[in-house]
Scaffold this motif. Structure first.
Motif, mmCIF file in Angstrom:
data_model
loop_
_atom_site.group_PDB
_atom_site.id
_atom_site.type_symbol
_atom_site.label_atom_id
_atom_site.label_comp_id
_atom_site.label_asym_id
_atom_site.label_seq_id
_atom_site.Cartn_x
_atom_site.Cartn_y
_atom_site.Cartn_z
ATOM 1 N N MET A 204 0.845 -1.181 0.000
ATOM 2 C CA MET A 204 0.000 0.000 0.000
ATOM 3 C C MET A 204 0.889 1.243 0.000
ATOM 4 O O MET A 204 1.744 1.400 0.849
ATOM 5 C CB MET A 204 -0.892 -0.037 1.256
ATOM 6 C CG MET A 204 -1.822 1.125 1.377
ATOM 7 S SD MET A 204 -2.855 1.141 2.887
ATOM 8 C CE MET A 204 -3.678 -0.421 2.812
ATOM 9 N N GLU A 205 0.688 2.102 -0.982
ATOM 10 C CA GLU A 205 1.433 3.344 -1.068
ATOM 11 C C GLU A 205 0.825 4.376 -0.113
ATOM 12 O O GLU A 205 -0.270 4.189 0.397
ATOM 13 C CB GLU A 205 1.414 3.867 -2.504
ATOM 14 C CG GLU A 205 2.151 2.977 -3.484
ATOM 15 C CD GLU A 205 3.619 2.800 -3.142
ATOM 16 O OE1 GLU A 205 4.294 3.785 -2.800
ATOM 17 O OE2 GLU A 205 4.090 1.658 -3.204
ATOM 18 N N LEU A 206 1.552 5.470 0.091
ATOM 19 C CA LEU A 206 1.100 6.472 1.063
ATOM 20 C C LEU A 206 -0.262 7.060 0.701
ATOM 21 O O LEU A 206 -1.122 7.212 1.571
ATOM 22 C CB LEU A 206 2.137 7.585 1.196
ATOM 23 C CG LEU A 206 3.402 7.210 1.943
ATOM 24 C CD1 LEU A 206 4.364 8.392 1.979
ATOM 25 C CD2 LEU A 206 3.098 6.731 3.347
ATOM 26 N N GLN A 207 -0.481 7.394 -0.575
ATOM 27 C CA GLN A 207 -1.774 7.975 -0.948
ATOM 28 C C GLN A 207 -2.891 6.953 -0.745
ATOM 29 O O GLN A 207 -3.988 7.303 -0.329
ATOM 30 C CB GLN A 207 -1.765 8.499 -2.387
ATOM 31 C CG GLN A 207 -3.023 9.273 -2.734
ATOM 32 C CD GLN A 207 -3.296 10.437 -1.776
ATOM 33 O OE1 GLN A 207 -2.431 11.281 -1.540
ATOM 34 N NE2 GLN A 207 -4.500 10.497 -1.213
ATOM 35 N N ASP A 208 -2.600 5.686 -1.040
ATOM 36 C CA ASP A 208 -3.592 4.628 -0.795
ATOM 37 C C ASP A 208 -3.923 4.550 0.690
ATOM 38 O O ASP A 208 -5.081 4.348 1.068
ATOM 39 C CB ASP A 208 -3.076 3.261 -1.273
ATOM 40 C CG ASP A 208 -2.916 3.199 -2.780
ATOM 41 O OD1 ASP A 208 -3.559 3.995 -3.498
ATOM 42 O OD2 ASP A 208 -2.127 2.352 -3.240
ATOM 43 N N HIS B 138 17.346 1.945 3.650
ATOM 44 C CA HIS B 138 16.273 0.976 3.858
ATOM 45 C C HIS B 138 16.198 0.710 5.353
ATOM 46 O O HIS B 138 17.214 0.374 5.973
ATOM 47 C CB HIS B 138 16.560 -0.316 3.078
ATOM 48 C CG HIS B 138 16.653 -0.082 1.601
ATOM 49 N ND1 HIS B 138 15.557 -0.122 0.783
ATOM 50 C CD2 HIS B 138 17.717 0.216 0.814
ATOM 51 C CE1 HIS B 138 15.937 0.136 -0.462
ATOM 52 N NE2 HIS B 138 17.240 0.337 -0.468
ATOM 53 N N LYS C 255 6.874 2.953 5.262
ATOM 54 C CA LYS C 255 6.305 3.259 3.943
ATOM 55 C C LYS C 255 6.735 4.648 3.480
ATOM 56 O O LYS C 255 6.995 4.862 2.297
ATOM 57 C CB LYS C 255 4.783 3.191 3.980
ATOM 58 C CG LYS C 255 4.259 1.783 4.016
ATOM 59 C CD LYS C 255 2.761 1.768 3.910
ATOM 60 C CE LYS C 255 2.209 0.383 4.046
ATOM 61 N NZ LYS C 255 2.886 -0.633 3.313
ATOM 62 N N ALA C 256 6.792 5.582 4.400
ATOM 63 C CA ALA C 256 7.138 6.959 4.052
ATOM 64 C C ALA C 256 8.624 7.131 3.739
ATOM 65 O O ALA C 256 8.986 7.932 2.874
ATOM 66 C CB ALA C 256 6.746 7.901 5.197
ATOM 67 N N ARG D 295 14.343 5.441 0.290
ATOM 68 C CA ARG D 295 14.495 6.812 -0.201
ATOM 69 C C ARG D 295 15.926 7.326 0.038
ATOM 70 O O ARG D 295 16.654 6.804 0.856
ATOM 71 C CB ARG D 295 13.511 7.728 0.516
ATOM 72 C CG ARG D 295 12.069 7.242 0.441
ATOM 73 C CD ARG D 295 11.172 8.262 -0.178
ATOM 74 N NE ARG D 295 9.751 8.032 -0.027
ATOM 75 C CZ ARG D 295 9.051 7.124 -0.672
ATOM 76 N NH1 ARG D 295 9.632 6.284 -1.467
ATOM 77 N NH2 ARG D 295 7.739 7.031 -0.515
ATOM 78 N N GLU E 141 15.322 12.939 -0.017
ATOM 79 C CA GLU E 141 13.899 12.614 -0.096
ATOM 80 C C GLU E 141 13.313 12.423 1.305
ATOM 81 O O GLU E 141 12.174 12.833 1.573
ATOM 82 C CB GLU E 141 13.689 11.338 -0.922
ATOM 83 C CG GLU E 141 13.945 11.527 -2.405
ATOM 84 C CD GLU E 141 13.982 10.226 -3.187
ATOM 85 O OE1 GLU E 141 13.739 10.283 -4.401
ATOM 86 O OE2 GLU E 141 14.265 9.158 -2.600
ATOM 87 N N THR F 5 10.274 14.819 2.948
ATOM 88 C CA THR F 5 8.956 14.220 3.170
ATOM 89 C C THR F 5 8.204 14.994 4.246
ATOM 90 O O THR F 5 8.727 15.226 5.334
ATOM 91 C CB THR F 5 9.113 12.739 3.586
ATOM 92 O OG1 THR F 5 9.750 12.030 2.527
ATOM 93 C CG2 THR F 5 7.760 12.102 3.881
#
Length: 142
Positions: free
Chosen positions: A1-5, A66, A85-86, A90, A94, A98
């Motif tokens: 699940m991505e952040l927007q999801d 990671h 997830k955030a 990265r 990044e 965030t």
């Protein structure tokens, strides 16, 4: 699940009991955390619950960080999952760019978490930012 999801799912779930259940499920889905990494050096200061965090650095230019983490508390494990997830995978820049406070507010966590859990969440953010800064030319509080 991505952040927007994740944001969309939280907005869809109007009952906080369902949102807590989702957080707990996210925490259960965290990858296994090595027992030998449950050390004081890997423990996040500022969390009421025990939270351990380790970093693997992908030696690219710029490097990618990671993160792996775990907690001994169900809700906190869900918060850990949100942070992974955030931030995981990265670059240091990044990570620093965030808007984690914006995400925290979009998810409505500020209104539902106890002050101790909120402080613990941001203690984890501070630790991640410090790790990112140690692999970047950008200071942690920039």
């Amino acid at each position: 699940m991505e952040l927007q999801d994740l944001v969309d799912t939280f907005e869809f779930l109007d009952d906080w009991e369902d949102r807590y259940r989702l957080l707990i499920d996210m925490g259960r889905d965290l990858p296994d955390f090595p027992d030998e990494a449950r050390t004081e050096a890997n423990r996040v200061d500022g969390c009421t619950s025990n939270v351990w965090l380790i970093t693997d650095v992908e030696e690219t230019t710029p490097p990618r960080l990671h993160f792996r983490a775990d907690s001994d508390a169900f809700i906190v494990k869900g918060l850990v999952a949100i942070l992974l997830k955030a931030y995981s995978g990265r670059t240091p820049q990044e990570i620093m760019d965030t808007d984690i406070e914006g995400l925290f507010n979009q998810l409505g966590l500020g209104k539902q978490l106890t002050p101790n859990r909120r402080d613990g969440f941001f203690a984890m953010v501070k630790r991640i930012h410090g790790l990112a800064a140690s692999h970047s030319d950008t200071p942690a509080n920039a």
